[in-house]
Design an enzyme around this catalytic site. Structure first.
Site, short mmCIF file in Angstrom:
data_model
loop_
_atom_site.label_atom_id
_atom_site.label_comp_id
_atom_site.label_asym_id
_atom_site.label_seq_id
_atom_site.Cartn_x
_atom_site.Cartn_y
_atom_site.Cartn_z
N ASP A 1 27.34 19.45 54.82
CA ASP A 1 25.96 19.05 55.07
C ASP A 1 25.47 17.85 54.28
O ASP A 1 24.28 17.69 54.06
CB ASP A 1 25.05 20.25 54.77
CG ASP A 1 25.29 20.79 53.36
OD1 ASP A 1 25.80 20.04 52.52
OD2 ASP A 1 24.95 21.96 53.11
N GLU B 1 33.00 24.16 57.76
CA GLU B 1 31.83 24.82 57.16
C GLU B 1 30.61 24.65 58.08
O GLU B 1 29.54 24.18 57.68
CB GLU B 1 31.52 24.34 55.74
CG GLU B 1 30.68 25.33 54.94
CD GLU B 1 30.39 24.88 53.51
OE1 GLU B 1 29.41 24.16 53.28
OE2 GLU B 1 31.17 25.27 52.62
N GLU C 1 19.99 18.60 53.47
CA GLU C 1 21.22 19.24 53.98
C GLU C 1 20.99 20.03 55.28
O GLU C 1 21.86 20.03 56.16
CB GLU C 1 21.82 20.13 52.91
CG GLU C 1 22.44 19.39 51.72
CD GLU C 1 21.43 18.97 50.67
OE1 GLU C 1 20.23 19.31 50.81
OE2 GLU C 1 21.83 18.27 49.72
N HIS D 1 21.11 20.92 40.59
CA HIS D 1 21.15 19.50 40.98
C HIS D 1 20.40 19.19 42.28
O HIS D 1 20.23 18.04 42.63
CB HIS D 1 22.60 19.05 41.17
CG HIS D 1 23.26 19.63 42.40
ND1 HIS D 1 23.13 19.06 43.64
CD2 HIS D 1 24.02 20.72 42.58
CE1 HIS D 1 23.79 19.79 44.53
NE2 HIS D 1 24.33 20.80 43.91
N ARG E 1 18.19 18.20 45.46
CA ARG E 1 17.06 17.27 45.59
C ARG E 1 15.72 17.99 45.69
O ARG E 1 14.73 17.55 45.13
CB ARG E 1 17.25 16.38 46.83
CG ARG E 1 17.94 15.07 46.55
CD ARG E 1 18.08 14.24 47.82
NE ARG E 1 18.44 12.85 47.55
CZ ARG E 1 19.64 12.43 47.21
NH1 ARG E 1 20.63 13.28 47.07
NH2 ARG E 1 19.86 11.14 47.00
N HIS F 1 24.89 17.27 36.22
CA HIS F 1 25.13 16.31 37.30
C HIS F 1 24.66 14.92 36.84
O HIS F 1 23.58 14.80 36.24
CB HIS F 1 24.33 16.78 38.52
CG HIS F 1 24.69 16.08 39.79
ND1 HIS F 1 24.44 14.75 40.00
CD2 HIS F 1 25.26 16.53 40.93
CE1 HIS F 1 24.84 14.40 41.21
NE2 HIS F 1 25.36 15.48 41.79
C1 UD1 Z 1 24.96 15.02 47.03
C2 UD1 Z 1 24.62 15.62 48.39
C3 UD1 Z 1 24.30 17.12 48.25
C4 UD1 Z 1 25.41 17.83 47.49
C5 UD1 Z 1 25.70 17.12 46.17
C6 UD1 Z 1 26.86 17.75 45.47
C7 UD1 Z 1 23.42 14.21 50.02
C8 UD1 Z 1 22.14 13.62 50.40
N1 UD1 Z 1 23.41 14.97 48.91
O1 UD1 Z 1 23.78 15.09 46.24
O2 UD1 Z 1 24.16 17.69 49.53
O3 UD1 Z 1 24.99 19.16 47.21
O4 UD1 Z 1 26.02 15.75 46.45
O5 UD1 Z 1 26.94 17.35 44.15
O6 UD1 Z 1 24.40 13.98 50.67
N2 UD1 Z 1 26.43 9.92 40.58
C9 UD1 Z 1 27.29 9.32 39.68
N3 UD1 Z 1 28.62 9.61 39.77
C10 UD1 Z 1 29.15 10.46 40.69
C11 UD1 Z 1 28.25 11.09 41.58
C12 UD1 Z 1 26.90 10.80 41.52
O7 UD1 Z 1 26.88 8.56 38.84
O8 UD1 Z 1 30.37 10.69 40.72
C13 UD1 Z 1 24.98 9.61 40.48
C14 UD1 Z 1 24.65 8.24 41.11
O9 UD1 Z 1 23.62 7.65 40.37
C15 UD1 Z 1 24.13 8.62 42.49
C16 UD1 Z 1 23.39 9.90 42.15
O10 UD1 Z 1 24.24 10.58 41.23
O11 UD1 Z 1 23.30 7.63 43.07
C17 UD1 Z 1 23.06 10.79 43.31
O12 UD1 Z 1 24.20 11.01 44.16
P1 UD1 Z 1 23.96 11.48 45.68
O13 UD1 Z 1 25.28 11.70 46.31
O14 UD1 Z 1 23.01 10.57 46.35
O15 UD1 Z 1 23.16 12.83 45.51
P2 UD1 Z 1 23.59 14.23 44.92
O16 UD1 Z 1 22.42 14.82 44.24
O17 UD1 Z 1 24.86 14.08 44.18
N1 UDP Z 2 31.99 21.78 40.21
C1 UDP Z 2 32.91 21.16 39.38
N2 UDP Z 2 32.49 20.70 38.17
C2 UDP Z 2 31.22 20.82 37.74
C3 UDP Z 2 30.26 21.45 38.61
C4 UDP Z 2 30.69 21.90 39.84
O1 UDP Z 2 34.08 21.03 39.71
O2 UDP Z 2 30.92 20.39 36.63
C5 UDP Z 2 32.45 22.27 41.51
C6 UDP Z 2 32.08 23.70 41.85
O3 UDP Z 2 33.01 24.61 41.31
C7 UDP Z 2 32.10 23.67 43.36
C8 UDP Z 2 31.55 22.29 43.66
O4 UDP Z 2 31.82 21.50 42.51
O5 UDP Z 2 33.41 23.75 43.86
C9 UDP Z 2 30.08 22.40 43.94
O6 UDP Z 2 29.52 21.16 43.85
P1 UDP Z 2 27.95 20.93 43.73
O7 UDP Z 2 27.33 22.08 43.02
O8 UDP Z 2 27.80 19.58 43.15
O9 UDP Z 2 27.51 20.85 45.24
P2 UDP Z 2 27.04 21.92 46.34
O10 UDP Z 2 28.09 22.96 46.45
O11 UDP Z 2 25.73 22.45 45.90
O12 UDP Z 2 26.91 21.09 47.57
#
Ligand code: UD1
Ligand code: UDP
Length: 383
Positions: free
Chosen positions: A98, A120, A134, A210, A212, A243
């Site tokens: 999602d 999924e 999502e 984490h 939104r 995060h």
């Molecule tokens: C995204 C997904 C969410 C998922 C989550 C898992 C969308 C809109 N959101 O949210 O569904 O649950 O991932 O974690 O698709 N960043 C880093 N390094 C990384 C990853 C992220 O620096 O490796 C920072 C960046 O500043 C980035 C910000 O996190 O812009 C947000 O990342 P983004 O993928 O937009 O949103 P998530 O909250 O991670």
């Molecule tokens: N996860 C990880 N390291 C972390 C936090 C989460 O490997 O520090 C793993 C977690 O075990 C799961 C996945 O990342 O497999 C979940 O990711 P996240 O919570 O970011 O996203 P969501 O599942 O809510 O989309």
């Protein structure tokens, strides 16, 4: 014999955790040419998962920007995939879950008239704004997809409510397959990376937050409740892999930085994370994936959200919806920490989400779609 070309497309950490075992499985099928394209909506968090599973993408769009917007993820993915699809001409793409990568990839495939399999599929809250974005990403992806790989029976029923009736397979969730790679009784923890937490003397709460829709006041409520919990129980330590999103990182450090027995640490590699779940006392989370992983390891989960698209563990008794109000979260955690009886009620291993065979079923379903084999059996657990 010409092979069918199946391209897995994903971009974030949770998609990678759940798609990596499938990419490996597809690579073992002689009738399939398995390709992998990452958008890199996440960068470091994606790359560590790819390393652990030894998955090497064929294409990398490298789209991540600091503080990125939903529009930028969507438009960069659409633009990038248009070129990738023109070059590789897959017969089918597989997307997961999602995220904005998921929806944009499905849309790009639709524009190119390429078939889409949704891994999924069918999770729903039926609330457009929660989880945001999502719920809408997965609904729109479901409308586009030709094949729907539902983790549970309930997920398939959700699709039928939307008049999606063809191409549905109940497979279990690939996250349970992933845990087959990562969980080991003798896992060598790097205790320093966990903040030097004392497993021998403490009850360890694993915290992640984490989402939104929890930015702002809900996150502040969660942090305040967690602070109250360590003040009330001097044998409790909290490990919080934070995060990197600025909206989460800055708030977490402002509210919880320097608080004794709360360890704000860097995101953990997924093998460390899975093994930490098995070693902790309790999980508090707004994550989707952790709601599936912790029940499989018999760990109670307090879900830091108002609703969940994963009601199976709540029904099985290992997860409870704690909401996002400080008092509710604090009280529910205190109940579990005060009462061994209440804790024992929740601490039993259940696997409503999978049996470790989801990837095999998905591969078989793909082959059956192209008339290269019979349809797979269904995952129908008793819980
Ligand atoms: C995204 C997904 C969410 C998922 C989550 C898992 C969308 C809109 N959101 O949210 O569904 O649950 O991932 O974690 O698709 N960043 C880093 N390094 C990384 C990853 C992220 O620096 O490796 C920072 C960046 O500043 C980035 C910000 O996190 O812009 C947000 O990342 P983004 O993928 O937009 O949103 P998530 O909250 O991670
Ligand atoms: N996860 C990880 N390291 C972390 C936090 C989460 O490997 O520090 C793993 C977690 O075990 C799961 C996945 O990342 O497999 C979940 O990711 P996240 O919570 O970011 O996203 P969501 O599942 O809510 O989309």
């Amino acid at each position: 014999m010409s092979k069918i070309k199946v391209m897995s497309v994903f971009g974030t950490r949770p998609e990678a955790v759940k798609m990596a075992p499938l990419v490996l499985k597809l690579g073992q099928c002689p009738q399939i040419e398995s390709l992998c394209c990452v958008t890199a909506q996440h960068r470091e968090m994606l790359d560590t998962v790819l390393d652990i599973f030894h998955v090497k993408p064929d294409f990398d769009l490298d789209i991540m920007e600091e503080g990125q917007t939903l529009s930028s993820i969507t438009t960069k993915t659409l633009g990038g995939l248009t070129g990738v699809f023109a070059q590789a001409s897959p017969d089918l793409i597989l997307v997961h879950g999602d995220t904005s990568t998921t929806f944009a990839a499905a849309l790009a495939a639709f524009y190119a008239k390429i078939k889409v399999g949704h891994v999924e599929a069918g999770l729903r809250t039926f609330d457009k704004y929660s989880p945001y974005p999502e719920e809408m990403n997965r609904r729109l992806t479901g409308d586009i997809a030709d094949l729907h790989f539902c983790p549970t029976l309930q997920n398939s029923e959700n699709l039928r409510r939307e008049n999606i009736t063809d191409g549905i397979f109940i497979t279990g969730n690939t996250v349970i397959d992933a845990m087959g790679y990562t969980v080991r009784p003798d896992y060598p923890f790097d205790l320093h990376a966990l903040g030097d937490v004392d497993f021998d003397r403490s009850r360890v709460i694993l915290l992640t937050a984490h989402r939104r829709e929890n930015y702002g006041q809900p996150l502040e409520n969660i942090f305040s409740a967690v602070r109250g919990i360590v003040e009330r129980f001097d044998d409790v330590e909290v490990v919080y892999p934070v995060h990197p999103s600025p909206a989460v990182f800055n708030g977490a450090h402002a509210a919880l930085g320097g608080v004794p027995r709360i360890h704000l640490i860097a995101p953990l590699p997924v093998d460390a994370m899975h093994n930490l779940i098995s070693r902790c006392h309790l999980v508090m989370t707004d994550s989707g994936g952790l709601q599936e992983e912790a029940p499989a390891m018999g760990k109670p989960v307090l879900v830091l959200r108002r609703e969940t698209e994963r009601p199976e563990a709540v029904r099985a008794g290992t997860a409870r919806l704690a909401g996002v109000e400080r008092a509710d979260i604090f009280e529910m955690a205190c109940t579990l920490l005060d009462s061994q009886e209440e804790y024992a009620k929740m601490a039993h291993a259940v696997n409503p989400y999978g049996d470790g065979q989801a990837c095999s079923r998905i591969a078989q379903a793909v082959l059956s779609h192209f008339s290269l084999g019979p349809a797979p059996d269904m995952f129908l657990p008793k819980y």
